[in-house]
Write an enzyme that holds these catalytic residues in place. Structure first.
Site, PDB file in Angstrom:
ATOM      1  N   CYS A 166      16.509  -8.194  20.770  1.00  0.00           N
ATOM      2  CA  CYS A 166      15.476  -7.969  21.789  1.00  0.00           C
ATOM      3  C   CYS A 166      15.067  -6.502  21.942  1.00  0.00           C
ATOM      4  O   CYS A 166      13.868  -6.192  21.970  1.00  0.00           O
ATOM      5  CB  CYS A 166      15.953  -8.452  23.156  1.00  0.00           C
ATOM      6  SG  CYS A 166      17.127  -9.806  23.140  1.00  0.00           S
ATOM      7  N   CYS A 185      21.349  -8.640  21.007  1.00  0.00           N
ATOM      8  CA  CYS A 185      20.197  -8.219  21.819  1.00  0.00           C
ATOM      9  C   CYS A 185      20.027  -6.706  21.793  1.00  0.00           C
ATOM     10  O   CYS A 185      18.951  -6.187  21.506  1.00  0.00           O
ATOM     11  CB  CYS A 185      20.390  -8.727  23.246  1.00  0.00           C
ATOM     12  SG  CYS A 185      19.220  -8.051  24.406  1.00  0.00           S
ATOM     13  N   HIS A 226      -7.031 -10.024  41.205  1.00  0.00           N
ATOM     14  CA  HIS A 226      -8.195  -9.695  40.395  1.00  0.00           C
ATOM     15  C   HIS A 226      -8.238  -8.205  40.093  1.00  0.00           C
ATOM     16  O   HIS A 226      -7.901  -7.405  40.972  1.00  0.00           O
ATOM     17  CB  HIS A 226      -9.464 -10.099  41.172  1.00  0.00           C
ATOM     18  CG  HIS A 226     -10.708 -10.059  40.352  1.00  0.00           C
ATOM     19  ND1 HIS A 226     -10.892 -10.879  39.255  1.00  0.00           N
ATOM     20  CD2 HIS A 226     -11.814  -9.293  40.461  1.00  0.00           C
ATOM     21  CE1 HIS A 226     -12.087 -10.613  38.743  1.00  0.00           C
ATOM     22  NE2 HIS A 226     -12.665  -9.656  39.442  1.00  0.00           N
ATOM     23  N   TYR A 272      10.315 -17.302  15.341  1.00  0.00           N
ATOM     24  CA  TYR A 272       9.794 -16.223  16.194  1.00  0.00           C
ATOM     25  C   TYR A 272      10.276 -14.869  15.688  1.00  0.00           C
ATOM     26  O   TYR A 272       9.548 -13.882  15.743  1.00  0.00           O
ATOM     27  CB  TYR A 272      10.105 -16.470  17.680  1.00  0.00           C
ATOM     28  CG  TYR A 272      11.470 -16.033  18.160  1.00  0.00           C
ATOM     29  CD1 TYR A 272      11.688 -14.744  18.633  1.00  0.00           C
ATOM     30  CD2 TYR A 272      12.548 -16.910  18.165  1.00  0.00           C
ATOM     31  CE1 TYR A 272      12.936 -14.333  19.071  1.00  0.00           C
ATOM     32  CE2 TYR A 272      13.787 -16.519  18.612  1.00  0.00           C
ATOM     33  CZ  TYR A 272      13.987 -15.226  19.060  1.00  0.00           C
ATOM     34  OH  TYR A 272      15.224 -14.829  19.500  1.00  0.00           O
ATOM     35  N   GLU A 293      -4.479 -14.203  36.675  1.00  0.00           N
ATOM     36  CA  GLU A 293      -5.276 -14.971  37.641  1.00  0.00           C
ATOM     37  C   GLU A 293      -5.971 -16.156  36.964  1.00  0.00           C
ATOM     38  O   GLU A 293      -6.330 -17.131  37.617  1.00  0.00           O
ATOM     39  CB  GLU A 293      -6.314 -14.090  38.351  1.00  0.00           C
ATOM     40  CG  GLU A 293      -7.493 -13.690  37.498  1.00  0.00           C
ATOM     41  CD  GLU A 293      -8.576 -12.956  38.279  1.00  0.00           C
ATOM     42  OE1 GLU A 293      -8.910 -13.370  39.405  1.00  0.00           O
ATOM     43  OE2 GLU A 293      -9.108 -11.966  37.743  1.00  0.00           O
TER      44      GLU A 293
END
Ligand SMILES: Cc1cc2nc3c(=O)[nH]c(=O)nc-3n(C[C@H](O)[C@H](O)[C@H](O)COP(=O)(O)OP(=O)(O)OC[C@H]3O[C@@H](n4cnc5c(N)ncnc54)[C@H](O)[C@@H]3O)c2cc1C
Length: 512
Positions: A81, A76, A487, A218, A492
């Site tokens: 990562c 990682c 918002h 990935y 949302e």
């Protein structure tokens, strides 16, 4: 040969002495010995020490076939990562610079990217993390040994340093956390000689230039994504599907977006050989398995991202009775991370069937340490683990793919709520949002428990992390409806989902 035999017999003597002393006194050098100082191993060793255990961690980095090596912290930190996300960020900034003009910034064109500057900054950050890990081990009184470990018996570890010097130590419990390494194809001439893997990419001092990424995992797509984003001519060659194991509709959106972003894709193609030309360029010849025709092109770099494998055979595990999965070589583990030998445990990527993710390795390691210290009986919950693919258009998900939900429950019992939405920030920038999509895969019964949530769009990791808590708490579609949005955000749109796939209605979000 004589020296070798002498060394071996001295070694056997030491081992016999160790076993004798241990049998006589019932004591060990350490309460817990961890082999592997990556995400899982470091977390486990520090946690065990916090609970008063005497702990040692052995970490040793075998250089890649290209000779790349790195410090303490595992995949990682060094080749996973962290450098990946930072290089992804570098690519995102390139897109932001393009948007900036539309937002009023005067940016002199053409803008260019300097690999050397980016790589040096990323590598310096990684080195600071290596140092931080060493300091933490010292602070938490974990003994760190830069040794390559293997097992001599179920309580005895043999460590070898880079000069070949051996150390033998004993421990009541042994935790294997040695992770995985990239695979290189053995059947493609020139693959290993001329290619690199993700173990090398992040440590390159100079730009890889025109790059062929082989694979569609990935790791392959993330690397191809940021290489494209920083302006390099980048191609992906894939034998079959992209993002195996992920929801395939979402995988299609991710690769469609990458194509529109500039990454070239060759599907159903299999590399046959890699040759170095006099110019230094790499000539790759591949077969299109659909048309059965052969093609070739030249690249500056060939990056193999065709999967990762555990290197368990080097640990002598089977000799001490640890059962490995035959094909993968991963360690077969029980719910409590124990192997077939009760005092030998495995955490992180090396555990068969475990999700190969840093937070999973860390959490499993900490929980195991607490159990070994007798401080808890809590087991790791491997259900509903969220993750994000950091491709140019990020993809976050938690829970089941639509295919897996249908397989488990049947198509008729599944309701999928979905929406194609436009992130507000894309509007002024006039960015195409065709692949920004959300779906909640729910059971049709009752309040409709959410089985899986899938999101492509900006900051997918941040969005998915919050909803993962909801799913962990048993969120239903009803809960989504009861949640008030923030918002104006992309997240949302998740709580506004109202069109079912079954209805066949247009799922494009219009207006606020
Ligand atoms: C390119 C890439 C990107 C990734 N991106 C993400 C991401 O965005 N998010 C995420 O969650 N996960 C990501 N991962 C996966 C993540 O890095 C791993 O799941 C995680 O590091 C696994 O931790 P681990 O403790 O099992 O092993 P590792 O972190 O691999 O650590 C194992 C350590 O053991 C050492 N070792 C091996 N054999 C021995 C031995 N015999 N003796 C002593 N030491 C030994 C190794 O050198 C290494 O230091 C990524 C992986 C890659 C390759």
């Amino acid at each position: 040969m004589a020296a070798f035999c002498k060394g071996r017999s001295r070694f056997k003597r030491v081992l016999l002495q160790q076993t004798f002393i241990r049998n006589l006194t019932g004591t060990f050098d350490y309460d817990v010995a961890v082999i592997g100082g990556g995400s899982g191993g470091l977390a486990c060793s520090k946690e065990a020490a916090q609970f008063g255990k005497k702990v040692v961690v052995l970490d040793y980095v075998e250089p890649s076939p290209k000779g790349t090596k790195w410090g303490l912290g595992g995949t990682c930190v060094n080749v996973g990562c962290i450098p990946k996300k930072l290089m992804h960020q570098s690519a995102l900034l390139g897109t932001a610079v393009k948007d900036a003009g539309k937002y009023g910034w005067n940016i002199p064109t053409p803008v260019s990217h300097d690999w050397h500057t980016m790589a040096e900054a990323v590598q310096n950050h990684v080195r600071s993390l290596n140092w931080g890990h060493r300091v933490q081990l010292q602070d938490k009184k974990v003994k760190y040994l830069n040794l390559k470990g293997s097992l001599l018996d179920e309580h005895t570890i043999r460590g070898v340093n880079k000069a070949g010097k051996e150390t033998v130590l004993t421990a009541e419990n042994i935790v294997i956390a040695t992770g995985m390494r990239p695979k290189l194809p053995a059947d493609v001439p020139g693959a290993e000689e001329h290619g690199i893997s993700s173990d090398d990419l992040f440590w390159l001092k100079e730009s890889p230039g025109k790059t062929l990424v082989v694979g569609a995992s990935y790791v392959a797509l993330e690397c191809a994504g940021f290489l494209t984003g920083i302006g390099l001519d980048t191609s992906v060659m894939a034998r079959s599907i992209a993002l195996r194991g992920f929801d395939q509709q979402m995988a299609g959106l991710v690769t469609d977006h990458m194509e529109s972003y500039g990454t070239r894709f060759s599907w159903q193609c299999v590399p046959r050989r890699v040759e170095k030309l006099a110019s230094g360029a790499l000539q790759v010849t591949w077969e299109d398995s659909g048309s059965r025709t052969e093609h070739s092109d030249t690249f500056d770099t060939v990056l193999w991202a065709v999967g990762r494998a555990a290197e368990t055979r080097k640990l002598n595990l089977e000799k001490v009775g640890v059962v490995l999965e035959k094909e993968s070589g991963n360690i077969i583990v029980a719910d409590n991370e124990a192997s077939s030998v009760p005092n030998i445990y495995a955490i992180g990527d090396i555990g068969e069937g475990r999700p190969e993710l840093t937070p999973v390795a860390i959490k499993a390691g900490k929980l195991l340490a607490r159990r070994l210290a007798g401080a808890s009986t809590e087991l790791m919950n491997y259900d509903k683990i969220p993750t994000t693919v950091f491709t140019p258009l990020e993809y976050g998900c938690v829970g089941l793919s639509e295919e897996e939900a249908e397989r488990r429950y049947g198509k008729d019992r599944i309701e999928v709520y979905h929406a194609f939405y436009k992130p507000l920030e894309f509007t002024v920038a006039e960015r195409d949002a065709s692949q920004c999509y959300i779906k909640a895969v729910c059971l049709r019964d009752g309040d409709q428990p959410i089985l899986g949530l899938h999101f492509t769009g900006p900051n997918a990791g941040e969005v998915t992390q919050g909803f993962a808590l909801g799913l962990q708490c048993g969120a239903t579609y009803r809960h989504l409806l009861d949640t008030v949005g923030i918002h104006p955000t992309c997240a949302e749109e998740v709580v506004k989902l109202n069109i079912t796939k079954r209805s066949g209605l247009d799922a494009t979000v219009t207006g606020c």
